[in-house]
Design a protein around this motif. Structure first.
Motif, PDB file in Angstrom:
ATOM      1  N   GLY A 149       0.818  -1.193  -0.190  1.00 40.10           N
ATOM      2  CA  GLY A 149       0.092   0.070   0.121  1.00 40.10           C
ATOM      3  C   GLY A 149       0.815   1.136   0.148  1.00 40.10           C
ATOM      4  N   ALA A 150       2.026   1.353   0.908  1.00 39.72           N
ATOM      5  CA  ALA A 150       2.858   2.382   0.962  1.00 39.72           C
ATOM      6  C   ALA A 150       3.504   2.696  -0.568  1.00 39.72           C
ATOM      7  N   SER A 151       3.951   1.589  -1.305  1.00 35.20           N
ATOM      8  CA  SER A 151       4.342   1.801  -2.363  1.00 35.20           C
ATOM      9  C   SER A 151       3.530   2.230  -3.558  1.00 35.20           C
ATOM     10  N   LEU A 152       2.322   1.868  -3.589  1.00 39.84           N
ATOM     11  CA  LEU A 152       1.347   2.276  -4.557  1.00 39.84           C
ATOM     12  C   LEU A 152       1.032   3.575  -4.450  1.00 39.84           C
ATOM     13  N   LEU A 153       0.989   3.769  -2.945  1.00 39.51           N
ATOM     14  CA  LEU A 153       0.527   5.638  -2.566  1.00 39.51           C
ATOM     15  C   LEU A 153       1.728   6.261  -3.260  1.00 39.51           C
ATOM     16  N   LEU A 154       2.859   5.954  -3.037  1.00 44.42           N
ATOM     17  CA  LEU A 154       4.033   6.773  -3.595  1.00 44.42           C
ATOM     18  C   LEU A 154       4.049   6.848  -5.108  1.00 44.42           C
ATOM     19  N   LEU A 155       3.608   5.604  -5.450  1.00 37.74           N
ATOM     20  CA  LEU A 155       3.701   5.513  -7.072  1.00 37.74           C
ATOM     21  C   LEU A 155       2.763   6.550  -7.656  1.00 37.74           C
ATOM     22  N   ASN A 156       1.410   6.716  -6.858  1.00 37.34           N
ATOM     23  CA  ASN A 156       0.328   7.522  -7.542  1.00 37.34           C
ATOM     24  C   ASN A 156       0.838   9.046  -7.488  1.00 37.34           C
ATOM     25  N   LEU A 157       1.447   9.179  -6.400  1.00 32.04           N
ATOM     26  CA  LEU A 157       1.765  10.676  -5.826  1.00 32.04           C
ATOM     27  C   LEU A 157       2.822  11.265  -6.765  1.00 32.04           C
ATOM     28  N   THR A 158       3.763  10.415  -6.970  1.00 27.53           N
ATOM     29  CA  THR A 158       5.007  11.035  -7.596  1.00 27.53           C
ATOM     30  C   THR A 158       4.927  11.100  -9.067  1.00 27.53           C
ATOM     31  N   VAL A 159       4.375   9.894  -9.630  1.00 25.71           N
ATOM     32  CA  VAL A 159       4.177   9.653 -11.142  1.00 25.71           C
ATOM     33  C   VAL A 159       3.094  10.218 -11.579  1.00 25.71           C
ATOM     34  N   GLY A 160       1.996  10.461 -10.707  1.00 26.65           N
ATOM     35  CA  GLY A 160       0.715  11.175 -11.215  1.00 26.65           C
ATOM     36  C   GLY A 160       1.157  12.823 -11.010  1.00 26.65           C
ATOM     37  N   ALA A 161       1.943  13.206 -10.053  1.00 27.06           N
ATOM     38  CA  ALA A 161       2.328  14.540 -10.004  1.00 27.06           C
ATOM     39  C   ALA A 161       3.187  14.951 -11.207  1.00 27.06           C
ATOM     40  N   ALA A 162       4.127  14.058 -11.922  1.00 29.50           N
ATOM     41  CA  ALA A 162       4.991  14.369 -12.866  1.00 29.50           C
ATOM     42  C   ALA A 162       4.169  14.198 -14.188  1.00 29.50           C
ATOM     43  N   LYS A 163       3.311  13.525 -14.373  1.00 29.84           N
ATOM     44  CA  LYS A 163       2.437  13.231 -15.414  1.00 29.84           C
ATOM     45  C   LYS A 163       1.612  14.749 -15.799  1.00 29.84           C
ATOM     46  N   ILE A 164       1.102  15.037 -14.751  1.00 31.35           N
ATOM     47  CA  ILE A 164       0.055  16.084 -14.852  1.00 31.35           C
ATOM     48  C   ILE A 164       0.860  17.630 -14.941  1.00 31.35           C
ATOM     49  N   GLY A 165       2.261  17.483 -14.309  1.00 32.69           N
ATOM     50  CA  GLY A 165       2.953  18.810 -14.202  1.00 32.69           C
ATOM     51  C   GLY A 165       3.480  19.115 -15.387  1.00 32.69           C
ATOM     52  N   MET A 166       4.081  17.910 -16.158  1.00 34.79           N
ATOM     53  CA  MET A 166       4.624  18.230 -17.712  1.00 34.79           C
ATOM     54  C   MET A 166       3.866  17.975 -18.887  1.00 34.79           C
ATOM     55  N   GLY A 167       2.510  17.506 -18.603  1.00 40.64           N
ATOM     56  CA  GLY A 167       1.589  17.401 -19.515  1.00 40.64           C
ATOM     57  C   GLY A 167       2.195  17.341 -21.063  1.00 40.64           C
ATOM     58  N   ARG A 168       2.798  16.178 -21.140  1.00 40.92           N
ATOM     59  CA  ARG A 168       3.295  15.628 -22.742  1.00 40.92           C
ATOM     60  C   ARG A 168       2.319  14.844 -23.294  1.00 40.92           C
ATOM     61  N   LEU A 169       2.231  15.062 -24.674  1.00 46.77           N
ATOM     62  CA  LEU A 169       1.306  14.186 -25.505  1.00 46.77           C
ATOM     63  C   LEU A 169       2.053  12.896 -26.102  1.00 46.77           C
ATOM     64  N   GLY A 170       1.274  12.055 -26.378  1.00 47.59           N
ATOM     65  CA  GLY A 170       1.707  10.795 -26.803  1.00 47.59           C
ATOM     66  C   GLY A 170       2.118  10.772 -28.294  1.00 47.59           C
ATOM     67  N   PRO A 171       2.742   9.730 -28.655  1.00 44.04           N
ATOM     68  CA  PRO A 171       2.937   9.530 -30.104  1.00 44.04           C
ATOM     69  C   PRO A 171       1.836   9.653 -31.290  1.00 44.04           C
ATOM     70  N   HIS A 172       0.495   9.124 -30.850  1.00 43.28           N
ATOM     71  CA  HIS A 172      -0.710   9.234 -31.648  1.00 43.28           C
ATOM     72  C   HIS A 172      -1.393  10.479 -31.584  1.00 43.28           C
ATOM     73  N   TYR A 173      -0.883  11.502 -30.600  1.00 42.44           N
ATOM     74  CA  TYR A 173      -1.781  12.756 -30.610  1.00 42.44           C
ATOM     75  C   TYR A 173      -0.613  13.810 -30.721  1.00 42.44           C
TER      76      TYR A 173
END
Length: 343
Positions: A120-144
């Motif tokens: 549970g602790a590892s998944l919580l850290l994963l959601n916080l760190t990776v989710g924040a980086a995804k939203i903060g950098m806002g990069r589009l994927g190859p199909h878009y």
């Protein structure tokens, strides 16, 4: 004729699993050693370097576009069906359910909540760190992607870093982190690395992620695994709190009072006694003399006078006794015993 059923593969597996001891004492909790801290620092530097190379639209972004134009899903189309199923090993929902089921069985078998709480602790850290980086950098994927050669940053996307890759590193790597023996930890580390590598390359093959997304996803997942020893004290406190809450609820149900835990106190350090002086020795001698005089004095509760033998005492009838009085009875010292047989 009655025959015994043959033991299959699952019977052998469960037989092996049942041999695991309860409350194993040989399982050590990983600590943040120098080697692990050095790996954490190197992985963090690699993470920041990937972000910097993408933000500055360097050679790594050009490599991303070259791989995208290569279209691996068209070059090797015969493995497309297999990759579609294999990439599920990086999805958070199915993998979390599978790993949680296994760790839940281990928690029940070993009578400890640490495996589930660590997951549970590892998944919580994963959601916080990776989710924040995804939203903060806002990069589009190859199909878009919109402009050829651009890094597609700040466009409202959510694919940098790769969540599939980071989830595969954390979810399967947690099995190696919680392994009971060093040999099992080595084998599970190699297996989780192969699975995470395959999941990352599968997303590049399918065209859902850039190559740099996968590189950053590997680094993000590895950072969480390396940082887990720092989360061990909160995990231990959470386990103690949950078990204490369970004991209280059980006590309220049964009407018993749980025994309070013994308080942990710090050891008391005694100060060394100073050397005795001549005045102290004189006072100690006076106290010893007074104590000897008090010991020689007769106690106040004893009757004064010489002690009499039991045979010389006058017999007394107890008060309230039902035996009739015998006025003719004489003391033992003056009573005469008749002689028989000339004796």
């Amino acid at each position: 004729m009655r025959t015994e059923p043959k033991a299959g593969r699952w019977d052998w597996l469960f037989h092996r699993l049942d041999r695991e001891p309860q409350r194993p004492t040989h399982i050590d909790v990983p600590r943040m050693t120098r080697h692990r801290a050095a790996l954490f620092g190197a992985t963090l530097a690699f993470y920041l370097a990937i972000v910097w190379l993408v933000v500055t639209t360097s050679w790594l972004v050009r490599l991303d576009w070259q791989v995208m134009f290569f279209r691996p899903y068209q070059q090797w189309s015969h493995i497309h069906a297999f990759v579609d199923y294999y990439v599920v090993l990086g999805q958070r929902g199915p993998t979390a359910v599978m790993v949680a089921a296994w760790l839940g069985w281990r928690s029940w078998r070993q009578h400890t909540l640490r495996p589930l709480l660590t997951l549970g602790a590892s998944l919580l850290l994963l959601n916080l760190t990776v989710g924040a980086a995804k939203i903060g950098m806002g990069r589009l994927g190859p199909h878009y992607a919109t402009v050829i050669g651009s890094n597609e940053m700040g466009m409202g996307g959510d694919i940098f870093p790769s969540g599939h890759t980071a989830n595969a590193v954390v979810t399967w790597g947690i099995l190696a982190y919680l392994a009971s023996t060093p040999r099992a930890r080595r084998w599970l580390s190699a297996l989780s690395a192969v699975v995470a590598l395959g999941v990352g390359m599968s997303t590049v093959y399918l065209g859902t992620h850039w190559l740099s997304d996968v590189l950053l996803g590997w680094a993000a997942g590895l950072l969480i695994l390396l940082a887990l020893p720092w989360a061990e004290p909160p995990i231990a406190r959470a386990e103690a709190w949950i078990l204490d809450l369970r004991d209280r609820r059980r006590a309220r149900t049964t009407g018993t009072v749980p025994a309070p835990a013994a308080p942990v106190t710090a050891p008391v350090r005694l100060k060394p006694r100073p050397a005795a002086t001549a005045q102290d020795e004189t006072a100690a001698a006076a106290r010893d003399t007074l104590t000897a005089a008090r010991a020689a004095r007769a106690p106040a509760f004893l009757a004064p006078g010489p002690h009499t033998a039991r045979s010389e005492r006058t017999p007394v009838t107890p008060a309230g006794s039902r035996r009739p009085p015998h006025p003719e009875r004489l003391p033992r010292s003056t009573a005469t015993r008749p002689l028989t047989n000339g004796g």
